[in-house]
Design a protein around this motif. Structure first.
Motif, PDB file in Angstrom:
ATOM      1  N   VAL B  29      64.846 -22.587 -25.017  1.00  0.00           N
ATOM      2  CA  VAL B  29      65.169 -23.590 -26.045  1.00  0.00           C
ATOM      3  C   VAL B  29      66.173 -24.598 -25.481  1.00  0.00           C
ATOM      4  N   ALA B  30      67.127 -24.116 -24.692  1.00  0.00           N
ATOM      5  CA  ALA B  30      68.145 -25.015 -24.117  1.00  0.00           C
ATOM      6  C   ALA B  30      67.501 -26.061 -23.221  1.00  0.00           C
ATOM      7  N   ARG B  31      66.292 -25.755 -22.727  1.00  0.00           N
ATOM      8  CA  ARG B  31      65.594 -26.743 -21.901  1.00  0.00           C
ATOM      9  C   ARG B  31      64.567 -27.522 -22.717  1.00  0.00           C
ATOM     10  N   GLY B  32      64.705 -27.458 -24.046  1.00  0.00           N
ATOM     11  CA  GLY B  32      63.863 -28.313 -24.895  1.00  0.00           C
ATOM     12  C   GLY B  32      62.514 -27.712 -25.262  1.00  0.00           C
ATOM     13  N   GLN B  34      60.050 -26.277 -27.486  1.00  0.00           N
ATOM     14  CA  GLN B  34      59.887 -26.132 -28.936  1.00  0.00           C
ATOM     15  C   GLN B  34      59.103 -24.887 -29.318  1.00  0.00           C
ATOM     16  N   TRP B  74      69.142 -24.823 -32.279  1.00  0.00           N
ATOM     17  CA  TRP B  74      68.342 -25.682 -31.395  1.00  0.00           C
ATOM     18  C   TRP B  74      69.267 -26.615 -30.605  1.00  0.00           C
TER      19      TRP B  74
END
Lengths: 297, 197
Positions: B29-32, B34, B74
């Motif tokens: 999630v930290a790298r986007g 979804q 998020w």
């Protein structure tokens, strides 16, 4: 107020302190290994109390949350931490971001020289927002031999940050103009690389698929294909064989090294199939560097 | 750092499937990512919403809080430090603090005062998910192992959102005694639940 915060581990773990007391206890924690150990164990314990209270949320919540995150910018990790580098794309984006930050610092300085620290801060915020957007994509191409044009775009923010290095200074009657190229051609503003280059934030990304840079009369041209008398260079999808753009190594490149290489003008390209060229048109006045970029919806 | 053994289950996930690791999901999630966030939602929306509901006692507000918290997870996924504790603990600490902040804000606090006149929901009423039941039963068993004063102090603070000073007033006991009860009660709960700090 309790004089010794030593005995507040229980209330702290239960969120039973006021904000002031909590901050005080958090200042105390680094010097109290016993408290820190208790706090960790207590936090795992209260998590179990939370799990025991689980309750199925209304079904509509999922859709709302998932929709909201697509338009919510993620905050970067705190200083001193790095994200695990599972994917080259993420790493490369950070490298590109670091390069842009370097450019930004000098840009900020230039702005302050002109007397507006506030403008510098506002620009800083905008640039950071784009660079840290979850869907930010970076493309860089070489132009005019040794110049580079770097685009960091975010479809969700509808914005892009453009930085240039070593673009040729132009006579006062000319300016660089940026274009969004897609189903339609729209001006993305003008660019004046005189002095120290600084990043420019441009909006209106919309459905553009490519980004272009041309030389136009001072003040820029209206939103129409630049130099309609010339063949539309952005329709030419074939990069010339002596295309100045090279693929960056796909993996194994240290972020710092990549940044230095980029700053030397060796180009970094991330997450797209960048190709581009700077082509003098027959009309003689305009040249265009095309920066195609892939931007997921 | 291990996740709790009886962690939350996805309400829609296949029964018996190996549960995804929350810490690993948060890294994605930290790298986007979804899709990874969708799995985080499935794991945590029940505890986050249930906890907020328990604290504020109002479904509409609980839903707002849950949405805020999940979006915050998020936003701040990169802030999670595995060395400081489990991902579940980190996420639910964020959730609890948000719920408590809300209940201590003026209007929500006044509304709560009215609602606390009604009896708090029994554990059985809040534990309706199959995946939650085991966790719930274990917590209930361990809560029974506390002294009454320890249980009251912890329940008022954690599920009620009261500060330890308010708990002290509500129970009519001194501040030092409340702090001790909270600490000793948490130690006993921690050991009973087999929590690995």
């Amino acid at each position: 107020m309790t004089r010794d915060p030593h005995d507040l581990a229980g209330p702290y773990a239960l969120d039973a302190l006021t904000d002031t007391e909590r901050r005080r206890f958090e200042r105390h924690l680094p010097s109290c290994p016993t408290c820190a150990g208790q706090v960790t164990g207590f936090a795992e314990t209260t998590a179990r109390l939370a799990l025991a209270a689980a309750h199925r949320p209304p079904g509509a919540l999922r859709g709302r949350v998932m929709a909201e995150i697509t338009r919510t910018r993620q905050t970067p990790p705190p200083l001193g931490r790095r994200l695990p580098s599972h994917r080259v794309r993420g790493l490369s984006r950070l490298a590109a971001a670091a390069c842009l930050v370097l450019a930004l610092i000098s840009g900020g300085a230039a702005l302050r020289l002109h007397g507006s620290a506030q403008d510098a801060r506002a620009l800083n915020r905008q640039v950071t927002a784009v660079m840290t957007a979850p869907d930010a994509r970076t493309s860089t191409v070489r132009a005019q031999g040794t110049a580079t044009v770097t685009l960091v775009s975010s479809r969700s923010l509808n914005k892009a940050v453009v930085t240039t290095a070593r673009l040729r200074p132009l006579p006062s009657a000319r300016t660089y103009q940026m274009w969004w190229l897609g189903p339609t051609v729209r001006s993305a503003g003008t660019l004046n690389p005189s002095g120290k280059p600084r990043p420019v934030v441009t909006t209106g990304l919309g459905d553009a698929q490519r980004f272009g840079l041309t030389i136009e009369p001072a003040g820029g041209s209206p939103s129409r294909p630049p130099h309609p008398s010339s063949p539309s260079p952005w329709n030419d999808h074939t990069a010339p064989s002596d295309s100045p753009v090279e693929r960056a190594p796909s993996q194994g490149t240290d972020a710092g090294q990549r940044c230095r290489r980029t700053r030397k003008g060796l180009r970094s390209h991330v997450g797209g199939t960048a190709s581009g060229r700077l082509a003098a048109t027959r009309a003689g006045a305009s040249a265009m560097a095309r920066v195609p970029f892939r931007q997921t919806q | 750092m291990n996740e709790p053994v009886a962690g939350p289950r996805s309400p829609t996930g296949p029964a018996g499937a190996h549960p995804p690791d929350l810490a690993e999901l948060l890294g994605r999630v930290a790298r986007g990512d979804q899709d990874a966030f969708g799995q985080v939602y499935d794991l945590l929306s029940g505890p986050v919403y249930g906890l907020a509901l328990r604290v504020v006692r109002d479904p509409a507000q609980a839903e707002e809080i849950a949405q805020d918290v999940l979006v915050e997870l998020w936003r701040k996924a990169s802030h999670y430090h595995p060395e400081r504790g489990s991902a579940t603990s980190w996420a639910l600490t964020v959730a609890h603090r948000r719920a408590v902040d809300r209940v201590r804000s003026s209007q929500a606090g006044r509304d709560r005062e009215e609602r606390t006149a009604a009896p708090a929901p029994a554990y059985d009423q809040v534990a309706e998910e199959v995946g939650t039941r085991l966790e719930h039963q274990q917590v209930r068993r361990c809560m029974r192992g506390l002294t009454e004063t320890q249980r009251e102090s912890i329940t008022l603070a954690y599920y009620g959102g009261y500060t330890y000073r308010e708990v002290s007033e509500l129970l009519g006991v001194g501040l030092a005694a409340v702090k001790t009860r909270m600490r000793d009660g948490l130690i006993r709960l921690r050991d009973c639940l087999g929590v690995q700090p």
